[in-house]
Structures are given as structure tokens and as C-alpha cells.
Design a protein around this motif. Structure first.
Motif, PDB file in Angstrom:
ATOM      1  N   ASP A 192       0.230   1.268  11.679  1.00  0.00           N
ATOM      2  CA  ASP A 192       0.425   0.249  12.715  1.00  0.00           C
ATOM      3  C   ASP A 192      -0.165  -1.094  12.280  1.00  0.00           C
ATOM      4  O   ASP A 192       0.456  -2.152  12.457  1.00  0.00           O
ATOM      5  CB  ASP A 192      -0.210   0.694  14.029  1.00  0.00           C
ATOM      6  CG  ASP A 192       0.558   1.807  14.717  1.00  0.00           C
ATOM      7  OD1 ASP A 192       1.724   2.053  14.333  1.00  0.00           O
ATOM      8  OD2 ASP A 192      -0.012   2.451  15.632  1.00  0.00           O
ATOM      9  N   PHE A 193      -1.383  -1.054  11.717  1.00  0.00           N
ATOM     10  CA  PHE A 193      -2.037  -2.290  11.271  1.00  0.00           C
ATOM     11  C   PHE A 193      -1.199  -2.958  10.188  1.00  0.00           C
ATOM     12  O   PHE A 193      -1.013  -4.192  10.192  1.00  0.00           O
ATOM     13  CB  PHE A 193      -3.444  -1.987  10.757  1.00  0.00           C
ATOM     14  CG  PHE A 193      -4.236  -3.201  10.375  1.00  0.00           C
ATOM     15  CD1 PHE A 193      -5.078  -3.814  11.288  1.00  0.00           C
ATOM     16  CD2 PHE A 193      -4.135  -3.740   9.095  1.00  0.00           C
ATOM     17  CE1 PHE A 193      -5.807  -4.953  10.937  1.00  0.00           C
ATOM     18  CE2 PHE A 193      -4.862  -4.873   8.740  1.00  0.00           C
ATOM     19  CZ  PHE A 193      -5.693  -5.478   9.668  1.00  0.00           C
ATOM     20  N   CYS A 194      -0.700  -2.171   9.252  1.00  0.00           N
ATOM     21  CA  CYS A 194       0.107  -2.738   8.170  1.00  0.00           C
ATOM     22  C   CYS A 194       1.390  -3.348   8.709  1.00  0.00           C
ATOM     23  O   CYS A 194       1.780  -4.454   8.303  1.00  0.00           O
ATOM     24  CB  CYS A 194       0.413  -1.658   7.137  1.00  0.00           C
ATOM     25  SG  CYS A 194      -1.010  -1.183   6.119  1.00  0.00           S
ATOM     26  N   ARG A 195       2.046  -2.654   9.621  1.00  0.00           N
ATOM     27  CA  ARG A 195       3.284  -3.184  10.187  1.00  0.00           C
ATOM     28  C   ARG A 195       3.031  -4.485  10.938  1.00  0.00           C
ATOM     29  O   ARG A 195       3.773  -5.462  10.800  1.00  0.00           O
ATOM     30  CB  ARG A 195       3.907  -2.145  11.116  1.00  0.00           C
ATOM     31  CG  ARG A 195       5.244  -2.573  11.725  1.00  0.00           C
ATOM     32  CD  ARG A 195       5.906  -1.459  12.501  1.00  0.00           C
ATOM     33  NE  ARG A 195       5.057  -0.948  13.564  1.00  0.00           N
ATOM     34  CZ  ARG A 195       4.402   0.204  13.521  1.00  0.00           C
ATOM     35  NH1 ARG A 195       4.493   0.984  12.458  1.00  0.00           N
ATOM     36  NH2 ARG A 195       3.645   0.599  14.525  1.00  0.00           N
ATOM     37  N   GLU A 196       1.954  -4.523  11.717  1.00  0.00           N
ATOM     38  CA  GLU A 196       1.641  -5.713  12.513  1.00  0.00           C
ATOM     39  C   GLU A 196       1.263  -6.905  11.645  1.00  0.00           C
ATOM     40  O   GLU A 196       1.410  -8.054  12.073  1.00  0.00           O
ATOM     41  CB  GLU A 196       0.503  -5.392  13.486  1.00  0.00           C
ATOM     42  CG  GLU A 196       0.885  -4.400  14.580  1.00  0.00           C
ATOM     43  CD  GLU A 196      -0.320  -3.803  15.284  1.00  0.00           C
ATOM     44  OE1 GLU A 196      -1.470  -4.197  14.937  1.00  0.00           O
ATOM     45  OE2 GLU A 196      -0.132  -2.926  16.138  1.00  0.00           O
ATOM     46  N   ASN A 197       0.771  -6.636  10.439  1.00  0.00           N
ATOM     47  CA  ASN A 197       0.300  -7.718   9.571  1.00  0.00           C
ATOM     48  C   ASN A 197       1.191  -7.939   8.347  1.00  0.00           C
ATOM     49  O   ASN A 197       0.793  -8.646   7.413  1.00  0.00           O
ATOM     50  CB  ASN A 197      -1.137  -7.430   9.127  1.00  0.00           C
ATOM     51  CG  ASN A 197      -2.134  -7.538  10.274  1.00  0.00           C
ATOM     52  OD1 ASN A 197      -2.596  -8.620  10.598  1.00  0.00           O
ATOM     53  ND2 ASN A 197      -2.445  -6.407  10.903  1.00  0.00           N
ATOM     54  N   GLY A 198       2.370  -7.353   8.365  1.00  0.00           N
ATOM     55  CA  GLY A 198       3.314  -7.581   7.282  1.00  0.00           C
ATOM     56  C   GLY A 198       2.874  -7.013   5.946  1.00  0.00           C
ATOM     57  O   GLY A 198       3.190  -7.579   4.893  1.00  0.00           O
ATOM     58  N   ILE A 199       2.156  -5.899   5.974  1.00  0.00           N
ATOM     59  CA  ILE A 199       1.657  -5.269   4.749  1.00  0.00           C
ATOM     60  C   ILE A 199       2.531  -4.060   4.415  1.00  0.00           C
ATOM     61  O   ILE A 199       2.744  -3.183   5.256  1.00  0.00           O
ATOM     62  CB  ILE A 199       0.194  -4.815   4.913  1.00  0.00           C
ATOM     63  CG1 ILE A 199      -0.704  -6.008   5.256  1.00  0.00           C
ATOM     64  CG2 ILE A 199      -0.301  -4.110   3.653  1.00  0.00           C
ATOM     65  CD1 ILE A 199      -2.124  -5.610   5.645  1.00  0.00           C
ATOM     66  N   GLU A 200       3.037  -4.023   3.210  1.00  0.00           N
ATOM     67  CA  GLU A 200       3.799  -2.860   2.752  1.00  0.00           C
ATOM     68  C   GLU A 200       2.827  -1.718   2.490  1.00  0.00           C
ATOM     69  O   GLU A 200       1.847  -1.882   1.758  1.00  0.00           O
ATOM     70  CB  GLU A 200       4.572  -3.202   1.478  1.00  0.00           C
ATOM     71  CG  GLU A 200       5.317  -2.022   0.872  1.00  0.00           C
ATOM     72  CD  GLU A 200       5.889  -2.333  -0.504  1.00  0.00           C
ATOM     73  OE1 GLU A 200       6.367  -1.386  -1.163  1.00  0.00           O
ATOM     74  OE2 GLU A 200       5.835  -3.512  -0.923  1.00  0.00           O
ATOM     75  N   LEU A 201       3.087  -0.562   3.060  1.00  0.00           N
ATOM     76  CA  LEU A 201       2.189   0.587   2.926  1.00  0.00           C
ATOM     77  C   LEU A 201       2.863   1.707   2.150  1.00  0.00           C
ATOM     78  O   LEU A 201       4.012   2.066   2.428  1.00  0.00           O
ATOM     79  CB  LEU A 201       1.776   1.103   4.310  1.00  0.00           C
ATOM     80  CG  LEU A 201       0.938   2.399   4.352  1.00  0.00           C
ATOM     81  CD1 LEU A 201      -0.420   2.196   3.677  1.00  0.00           C
ATOM     82  CD2 LEU A 201       0.762   2.878   5.792  1.00  0.00           C
ATOM     83  N   VAL A 202       2.138   2.263   1.182  1.00  0.00           N
ATOM     84  CA  VAL A 202       2.558   3.452   0.455  1.00  0.00           C
ATOM     85  C   VAL A 202       1.387   4.415   0.410  1.00  0.00           C
ATOM     86  O   VAL A 202       0.258   4.013   0.111  1.00  0.00           O
ATOM     87  CB  VAL A 202       3.003   3.115  -0.987  1.00  0.00           C
ATOM     88  CG1 VAL A 202       3.288   4.394  -1.776  1.00  0.00           C
ATOM     89  CG2 VAL A 202       4.234   2.210  -0.983  1.00  0.00           C
ATOM     90  N   LEU A 203       1.631   5.677   0.739  1.00  0.00           N
ATOM     91  CA  LEU A 203       0.644   6.722   0.541  1.00  0.00           C
ATOM     92  C   LEU A 203       0.996   7.472  -0.736  1.00  0.00           C
ATOM     93  O   LEU A 203       2.189   7.696  -1.025  1.00  0.00           O
ATOM     94  CB  LEU A 203       0.613   7.696   1.726  1.00  0.00           C
ATOM     95  CG  LEU A 203      -0.364   7.346   2.864  1.00  0.00           C
ATOM     96  CD1 LEU A 203      -0.046   6.003   3.473  1.00  0.00           C
ATOM     97  CD2 LEU A 203      -0.370   8.431   3.930  1.00  0.00           C
ATOM     98  N   PHE A 204      -0.004   7.828  -1.516  1.00  0.00           N
ATOM     99  CA  PHE A 204       0.272   8.529  -2.771  1.00  0.00           C
ATOM    100  C   PHE A 204      -0.828   9.546  -3.048  1.00  0.00           C
ATOM    101  O   PHE A 204      -1.936   9.462  -2.515  1.00  0.00           O
ATOM    102  CB  PHE A 204       0.389   7.545  -3.938  1.00  0.00           C
ATOM    103  CG  PHE A 204      -0.923   6.943  -4.401  1.00  0.00           C
ATOM    104  CD1 PHE A 204      -1.594   7.448  -5.506  1.00  0.00           C
ATOM    105  CD2 PHE A 204      -1.494   5.864  -3.731  1.00  0.00           C
ATOM    106  CE1 PHE A 204      -2.799   6.890  -5.936  1.00  0.00           C
ATOM    107  CE2 PHE A 204      -2.688   5.296  -4.146  1.00  0.00           C
ATOM    108  CZ  PHE A 204      -3.347   5.816  -5.254  1.00  0.00           C
ATOM    109  N   THR A 205      -0.488  10.515  -3.865  1.00  0.00           N
ATOM    110  CA  THR A 205      -1.464  11.488  -4.348  1.00  0.00           C
ATOM    111  C   THR A 205      -1.541  11.363  -5.859  1.00  0.00           C
ATOM    112  O   THR A 205      -0.510  11.463  -6.544  1.00  0.00           O
ATOM    113  CB  THR A 205      -1.070  12.930  -3.963  1.00  0.00           C
ATOM    114  OG1 THR A 205      -1.093  13.053  -2.539  1.00  0.00           O
ATOM    115  CG2 THR A 205      -2.032  13.937  -4.563  1.00  0.00           C
TER     116      THR A 205
END
Length: 343
Positions: free
Chosen positions: A228-241
Motif C-alpha cells: 500500500d505504501f509503495c502504491r501510494e508513493n509511486g514506488i515499484e515493489l518486487v518481492l524476491f527470494t
């Protein structure tokens, strides 16, 4: 300490200003990087030992920073994201999610994971909110005591005093005081490790995965907050292992359940999930690239960071297809491109 009848009564702790903490140095560098950080990495030790931000910065032409910390849980990653975003225009966040960190039911089960951050973080509303959510009033009271919240050996105390007296701890870019016999801090949050594993290493998993519930409600709550924070602040989010040795992952019968859950979660929340345990192109990794049963060492980090960069760069192309880089099923990866630890 407590005072009784005018006499000083000592209790069993020692106050230490620990210049040797990787997290202390990392946070100092983060706070000094105002309006400079574009790409933020976060997560547990599998992040700060696996991703070299200097290589990412050079290849991407922007500033990358590794804000990983020991045993960092999703609430810690959420705090680090907000802390970095206060003074930097973060454009991309890559969150490493070693599966055991998402098994914890609550943050207070691993209080050291929070204290290792808050002991060195600036005073702020977010810091006290993080502590309160982790451990309530007890955590706030612990924070008020200027003591290190981790075990410390007498030998380290001597090294710390010598480092402080030498003044090396206060010279920008000098990491001698956070260099040990088998690992060294390299700047911007990255730790380079030398030890290697071998066939005699015990690769027994430290925890198994529940196929019906691969992550805890606590972890889900904070992943949603991060998304949610990333979406609201225009941040592209990727989760990785980060990659694990096949000698380890092959002993997790429900690992595919974790992969499928994280992939579906990303699709529902608007982020991608990259699991490098399913990488098509990391079969060259072997015993010499791991420091223990589930952490890459420095040479492994170099190999992995190069592959991570390849996927990062390709992901911004219009025809990016994740299946070109990852097997959809771990069983397929193990059958066709096992790494050199798979006996």
C-alpha cells in the motif's frame, strides 16, 4: 542500575557503544544519503549478504542502497522503507523474503530484530510506533535504557574501545572497524563473507512450510502495508527470494506451496515475486558460493547480484516474460538445472 541505601548496586548488563554494528553504520549512511537513494533493498541477512548495491548502482546508473538487517521481519522492512522515503525519492523497492522470516506469528517473538534497528534509528514517531507494535510498553521501556540489546563478548568490548579511541569509527568510508576475520562491511549496507560450505555441511532446513498456510497473518499484514505504501508513493515493489542451495531447498517438500502463494499474493497486490531458488541460470552456484546452509558468501553474492541485475533490467522491457528466467515449478528446476550442491 538501581540505588539502595546510598550504595550502588550493579546488575548484569554492560553499557557498550557498539561501533562494530553493521546496522549502525548502515543507518548512518542511509541518513546521510538524503535525496540520493533511488533503489532500496530490504529484508533479513539474506538481503545484506546477497545483494551488492554498488554493482546495482553502477549497472542501473542510479543510487541503490541495501537496508537489510539481521532477522529483519516484514514490520522492520516497513519501518526501513518509511525511514528511507522520508528524505529520498525511492523509485523501486526490492524486499527479500527468506521463507522463515514470514513464518513468525508476531514481531515480539524476535525482539532483537527490532532492537538492532531502533537502537541506532533517529528519534521519530515511526520508531516508537514500530516499538509499540512489536512489544508494547515493555519495548518502549527497553528503548529508554541506553544498552545494547544483543549478547556481546568481552573480546568485542575491547575491540570496540580500541576502535573508538583510534577515531577510525568516525572516518567516512573507513570500514576497518566493521571488518572481521571472515567478513567485511563494504558500504551501503552490503556485507561480504568469506566462509564456504562443503559436502559435509548439514543442509537440514531450519523450519518447514505449512502447505495450507505458507506465511503468518502477521507477515501478510505488513506485506500489505508495504504494498500500500509503495502504491501510494509511486514506488515499484518486487518481492524476491535469494537463492538457497538445492541441498537445502530439496528438503522442503512444500516449497512449491510457498512459491505459489507468494506469486498469487503479488498478483493480488500489484507486485511481482521472483524466486531465485527456481532460477534457470544459477546452476553454476556450488558449495564454494555459500557461507552456510542457506546464506550466500561474497563470491555467491557477486554471481547472484549479476543475475538479479539481468532480471531487473529485463523487467522494464515491454515484453518481459518471467518464465524466461524462472522455472514455474521447483521440481522442474531440480530436474533440469540443479545447482552444484545437489547430490
Amino acid at each position: 542500575m538501581a540505588f539502595t541505601a546510598g550504595a550502588l548496586q550493579l546488575i548484569d548488563f554492560v553499557l557498550v557503544d557498539d561501533v562494530h554494528s553493521y546496522t549502525r553504520v548502515m543507518l548512518q549512511e542511509l541518513y546521510a544519503s538524503e535525496q540520493n537513494i533511488d533503489i532500496l533493498f530490504a529484508g533479513p541477512s539474506h538481503c545484506y549478504r546477497s545483494v551488492d548495491p554498488a554493482a546495482v548502482s553502477e549497472a542501473m546508473g542510479v543510487k541503490a542502497f541495501n537496508a537489510g538487517t539481521s532477522q529483519q521481519l516484514p514490520d522492520g522492512a516497513y519501518f526501513m522503507l518509511r525511514e528511507a522515503a522520508k528524505t529520498n525519492t525511492i523509485r523501486q523497492m526490492y524486499l527479500e523474503v527468506f521463507y522463515t522470516t514470514l513464518l513468525e506469528e508476531k514481531s515480539s517473538n524476535v525482539p532483537a530484530a527490532a532492537y538492532i534497528i531502533t537502537d541506532f534509528a533517529k528519534e521519530s514517531r515511526e520508531k516508537y510506533e514500530y516499538l509499540w507494535n512489536m512489544g508494547g510498553l515493555a519495548a518502549l521501556l527497553d528503548n529508554a535504557v541506553p544498552a545494547r540489546h544483543n549478547n556481546i563478548s568481552p573480546g568485542v568490548i575491547g575491540e570496540t574501545w580500541r576502535a573508538k579511541l583510534s577515531g577510525a569509527a568516525y572516518e567516512p568510508g573507513n570500514y576497518e572497524y566493521v571488518t572481521y576475520g571472515d567478513e567485511a562491511y563494504r558500504g551501503d549496507g552490503f556485507v561480504y563473507c568469506l566462509p564456504t560450505t562443503g559436502p559435509e555441511t548439514d543442509f537440514t532446513p531450519i523450519a518447514q512450510i505449512n502447505a495450507q498456510k505458507p506465511i503468518s497473518d502477521f507477515s501478510l499484514e505488513y506485506i500489505v502495508k508495504i504494498a500500500d505504501f509503495c502504491r501510494e508513493n509511486g514506488i515499484e515493489l518486487v518481492l524476491f527470494t535469494a537463492p538457497l542451495p538445492d541441498a537445502y531447498t530439496s528438503q522442503l517438500p512444500n516449497y512449491q506451496s510457498y512459491v505459489d502463494y507468494m506469486t498469487a499474493l503479488g498478483e493480488s497486490l500489484g507486485f511481482d515475486y521472483w524466486d531465485f531458488c527456481l532460477s534457470r541460470d544459477l546452476s553454476e552456484l556450488g558449495y564454494e558460493n555459500y557461507m552456510d546452509a542457506h546464506h550466500l558468501n561474497g563470491t555467491g553474492a557477486e554471481v547472484f547480484t549479476a543475475e538479479l541485475l539481468r532480471v531487473m533490467q529485463a523487467s522494464h522491457e515491454p515484453n518481459f516474460d518471467k518464465n524466461e528466467f524462472f522455472w514455474p515449478q521447483y521440481a522442474q528446476k531440480l530436474q533440469h538445472t540443479p545447482d552444484h550442491t545437489a547430490g
